[in-house]
Design a protein around this motif. Structure first.
Motif, PDB file in Angstrom:
ATOM      1  N   THR A 120       0.841  -1.193   0.000  1.00  6.70           N
ATOM      2  CA  THR A 120       0.000   0.000   0.000  1.00  6.70           C
ATOM      3  C   THR A 120       0.877   1.244   0.000  1.00  6.70           C
ATOM      4  O   THR A 120       2.086   1.164   0.220  1.00  6.70           O
TER       5      THR A 120
ATOM      6  N   TRP B 132       0.840   2.719  -5.604  1.00  2.59           N
ATOM      7  CA  TRP B 132      -0.263   3.043  -6.506  1.00  2.59           C
ATOM      8  C   TRP B 132       0.241   3.698  -7.799  1.00  2.59           C
ATOM      9  O   TRP B 132      -0.253   3.393  -8.894  1.00  2.59           O
TER      10      TRP B 132
ATOM     11  N   ASP C 116      -5.502  -4.175   0.832  1.00  6.06           N
ATOM     12  CA  ASP C 116      -4.743  -3.361  -0.121  1.00  6.06           C
ATOM     13  C   ASP C 116      -5.222  -3.520  -1.559  1.00  6.06           C
ATOM     14  O   ASP C 116      -4.762  -2.798  -2.448  1.00  6.06           O
TER      15      ASP C 116
ATOM     16  N   GLY D  94      -7.000  -0.313  -3.491  1.00  9.98           N
ATOM     17  CA  GLY D  94      -6.067   0.708  -3.953  1.00  9.98           C
ATOM     18  C   GLY D  94      -5.351   0.294  -5.218  1.00  9.98           C
ATOM     19  O   GLY D  94      -5.161   1.107  -6.141  1.00  9.98           O
TER      20      GLY D  94
ATOM     21  N   ILE E   3      -7.931   0.348  -8.247  1.00  6.46           N
ATOM     22  CA  ILE E   3      -8.193   1.727  -8.694  1.00  6.46           C
ATOM     23  C   ILE E   3      -7.016   2.245  -9.514  1.00  6.46           C
ATOM     24  O   ILE E   3      -7.198   2.851 -10.581  1.00  6.46           O
ATOM     25  N   ALA E   4      -5.800   2.006  -9.029  1.00  4.57           N
ATOM     26  CA  ALA E   4      -4.611   2.461  -9.752  1.00  4.57           C
ATOM     27  C   ALA E   4      -4.481   1.772 -11.100  1.00  4.57           C
ATOM     28  O   ALA E   4      -4.083   2.394 -12.101  1.00  4.57           O
TER      29      ALA E   4
END
Length: 216
Positions: free
Chosen positions: A116, A121, A186, A189, A192-193
């Protein structure tokens, strides 16, 4: 048949990622660099073989980011994309379970591997954008079969996240408390990235398309 091939390819890819991570960790004696090298080598060689084998049938996406960019470019329709997405996630989860079975480990695990932070990201955004750019500028499956693995191999080492670049395999890897795993907390995240990276890759593809020199 196309969705089944996406399921099978995703299963084998995830089994390669997770299984090679388990093997590498067992053999590396605590040397993380050696373990990552083994994990990289197995992943990219299997990926190249899967692309050559399955591209003539399904296009060899094995990745929701690739499928959604293909949909945006009207290379596939929405129904096909939906089937692919389900097949890819199910295949990657099944691949993690298969890897555990081969090594006689608990079939489903909750990963404790923390991944994370902003650096991770950004790394996933870069890795996924690059993957999209390389995959969709490859003129043929044979070209993609070395270009895509080459990108992934490099990105394993130059990105902080070791280049998941695939929302489906991110979910699958959360089921493995091994070298290649990721904590379930995690996963959002990373996903989304990765989708942000796919969107950036699509923008770059369209920008490059406008820069092509006119035919003489």
């Amino acid at each position: 048949m196309k969705a089944f091939v996406e399921f099978l390819g995703s299963l084998l890819l995830a089994a390669a990622v997770v299984g090679s991570g388990i093997m590498a960790e067992q053999l590396a004696g605590g040397n993380q660099a050696v373990a990552l090298l083994g994990n990289t080598a197995a992943t990219v060689t299997i990926l190249g073989v899967l692309i050559v084998t399955f591209a003539p049938i399904s296009g060899a996406h094995f990745n929701p980011a690739v499928t959604l960019v293909a949909l945006a470019q009207k290379k596939i329709n929405a129904n096909q994309a939906g089937l692919y997405l389900v097949a890819q996630v199910a295949g990657c989860c099944a691949g993690a379970v298969l890897a555990h079975a081969m090594f006689e480990l608990p079939l489903v695990q909750s990963s404790q591997h923390e991944r994370t932070g902003m650096g991770q990201w950004i790394a996933e955004l870069v890795a996924t954008a690059g993957l999209i750019l390389v995959a969709f500028t490859s003129p043929s499956a044979k070209e993609a079969a070395w270009r895509v693995p080459a990108w992934i191999a490099g990105a394993y080492w130059f990105t902080a996240s070791t280049s998941f670049a695939n929302p489906a395999i991110t979910v699958g890897r959360s089921l493995s408390d091994s070298f290649s795993g990721i904590r379930p907390a995690d996963v959002p995240g990373f996903i989304i990235a990765e989708f942000a990276g796919a969107a950036l890759g699509l923008v770059l593809l369209r920008v490059l398309a406008f820069q092509k020199a006119p035919a003489s």
